[in-house]
Design a protein around this motif. Structure first.
Motif, PDB file in Angstrom:
ATOM      1  N   ALA A 175       0.828  -1.209   0.000  1.00 42.61           N
ATOM      2  CA  ALA A 175       0.000   0.000   0.000  1.00 42.61           C
ATOM      3  C   ALA A 175       0.863   1.260   0.000  1.00 42.61           C
ATOM      4  CB  ALA A 175      -0.939  -0.020   1.205  1.00 42.61           C
ATOM      5  N   ASP A 176       2.001   1.232   0.700  1.00 40.78           N
ATOM      6  CA  ASP A 176       2.867   2.419   0.764  1.00 40.78           C
ATOM      7  C   ASP A 176       3.421   2.770  -0.611  1.00 40.78           C
ATOM      8  OD1 ASP A 176       2.393   2.449   3.468  1.00 40.78           O
ATOM      9  OD2 ASP A 176       4.237   1.375   3.993  1.00 40.78           O
ATOM     10  N   GLY A 202      -3.897   1.832  -0.333  1.00 43.76           N
ATOM     11  CA  GLY A 202      -2.981   2.688  -1.074  1.00 43.76           C
ATOM     12  C   GLY A 202      -3.701   3.766  -1.857  1.00 43.76           C
TER      13      GLY A 202
END
Length: 511
Positions: A175-176, A202
């Protein structure tokens, strides 16, 4: 052009530049002061099967700007040469196209065919030296995962849904990483994705201004999996109820009482020995004579002669030994009568019920015991997957035979009738983009206690309700992204799965 020399193997072209001045690549200042000249021999594409070598005389100029770090520089011919280049731009662009299409080894074999042989490493270096394409920030972006190493390493592919072109590849599906990529592009308005939690998180963090749209194909696929589980749960209703037979079946009892199954190699051997010994004894031979003729011990002959039937000899440890499968044998017999003859499928079913051992015991029981039992008379019942396919198919597209079989199945099971109603209602929402009806459908499906898989599917939709409603309302979907995922699979197979992320990214973005 000064001269052209043609030999049996190559074509040599002598040429020189005629420009009176050149621009310094360091400071951009024009200079006409010549320092010297030398010859360059860039290779070009072959002509009529012959190598082409250009003998090009270029000049070195003195930079007119005293503060420039480059005291001298060599002129370049636009479209023909570049710094330190040993090939013409035409040959270089051709090799780059071959490398992007076929990669290393296959591309090297292809260059041999048209007469410009290079190594696979040369092609890979040419691809790696290419700059990334300049892509404008997409308004509608599609996100999906692809496998770099299936089951272990996954990446993310991003596609401009409007132009249907890939925008970027990310090395993972965290997600980052997705949030950081989206945050650098504030012009994104719509994000098409599946319902994976890392993509949802994300997109929420990286593009809070964008509308998230759940893909309709994934929604329909998940509904199909839930429907198949519901059909399998009610698989007992797939076979029509057989008519009661009037004839008694006492003839099958003796075989059922036999401790050894029919067809067992030890049982058949014992029966053959018993018949042979009793035949010799009936012919008047003594027990010692029979033992000598058959090469058996006298005690063995005595034991066989005392037994009136072969079944009396089937005694010992095997008959009384209990196994972990005994508890599940009634269920296996029942499923065999229902038409399930796949030993692996039976093992999976009893494993879910707590059977601790492996597949081999179930396979042996099926092959030695159940194979000898008669199958139920009549046509085979449809499989759960076939019934699910009938349910998911539009009624007007069903074959007449399939429609009649589905009607017979639904007549036996009211729960499956309820399942058909919910599936067709959901299909109507998908095809006509009526997402406003989804909350009512979820409430109705979640209340079906007899269809737990459908109920769980409806409850899972509530976790991502806004994106699902948008997916059933907006015209956007992730179909084009799935096409690029299949293309990535093709590229990986073409490179035998050994390509690194950078090479794969170049081939996907630049092809």
């Amino acid at each position: 052009m000064e001269s052209v020399e043609v030999t049996d193997t190559d074509v040599r072209v002598e040429a020189r530049t005629t420009a009176s001045r050149a621009a310094c690549p360091g400071c951009g200042c024009w200079s006409s002061r010549i320092h010297g000249s030398y010859l360059r021999f860039p290779r070009d594409l072959p002509v009529v099967g012959k190598f082409v070598v250009v003998s090009l005389r270029v000049r070195r100029f003195v930079c007119a700007k005293a503060s420039c770090l480059r005291k001298t520089f060599v002129e370049q011919v636009p479209g023909l040469t570049r710094r330190f280049g040993r090939r013409t731009e035409r040959l270089r662009s051709t090799l780059v196209s071959v490398g992007l299409a076929l990669a290393g080894r296959a591309g090297a074999r292809m260059t041999d065919v048209f007469g410009a042989p290079v190594s696979r490493n040369t092609l890979l270096r040419l691809i790696a030296s290419l700059p990334d394409p300049l892509v404008a920030t997409p308004r509608v972006v599609g996100v999906d995962e692809y496998a770099q190493r299936r089951g272990r390493i996954y990446g993310t592919v991003l596609v401009d849904v409007e132009t249907r072109r890939p925008v970027d590849l990310l090395p993972d599906r965290e997600a980052d990483t997705l949030a950081a990529w989206l945050a650098k592009r504030p012009g994104i308005e719509v994000v098409c994705r599946d319902r994976a939690p890392f993509f949802a998180e994300g997109a929420t963090r990286g593009a809070p201004q964008a509308l998230q749209v759940a893909d309709r194909w994934h929604l329909w696929h998940n509904l199909g999996e839930a429907a198949e589980k519901c059909v399998y749960r009610h698989r007992g209703y797939l076979r029509p109820i057989p008519a009661t037979a009037d004839e008694p079946q006492e003839e099958a009892e003796p075989a059922a009482l036999s401790p050894w199954p029919t067809g067992h190699r030890f049982a058949e051997r014992t029966r053959a020995k018993h018949a042979t010994i009793h035949a010799l004894l009936a012919a008047g031979h003594s027990k010692r004579s029979v033992a000598r003729q058959l090469g058996m011990g006298l005690n063995t002959i005595l034991r066989f002669s005392r037994a009136t039937t072969p079944e009396e000899l089937f005694t010992g440890q095997w008959q009384s030994r209990a196994t972990k499968l005994d508890t599940f044998k009634p269920y296996l017999d029942q499923r065999w009568q229902e038409g399930c003859t796949n030993a692996w499928k039976l093992w999976e079913e009893i494993s879910e019920q707590g059977y601790p051992d492996g597949y081999s015991s179930v396979r042996d029981y099926v092959s030695r015991t159940l194979r000898g039992k008669p199958q139920p008379v009549g046509p085979w019942p449809p499989s759960a997957r076939a019934v699910t396919r009938w349910i998911l198919t539009h009624p007007d597209a069903l074959l007449e035979s399939d429609r009649l079989q589905l009607k017979a199945v639904l007549a036996n099971c009211p729960e499956l009738t309820t399942l058909v109603e919910h599936v067709r209602c959901f299909a109507h929402m998908v095809t006509h983009l009526q997402g406003a009806q989804l909350p009512e459908w979820i409430e109705s499906a979640a209340a079906t206690t007899d269809l737990p898989s459908l109920s769980r599917f409806a409850q899972h939709l509530e976790r991502d309700l806004a994106a699902v409603i948008a997916g059933l309302t907006q015209p956007w979907n992730s179909g084009v992204v799935e096409g690029h995922v299949n293309r990535i699979k093709m590229l990986k197979r073409q490179m035998f799965g050994r390509a690194g992320f950078e090479l794969l990214r170049k081939r996907v973005l630049l092809a």
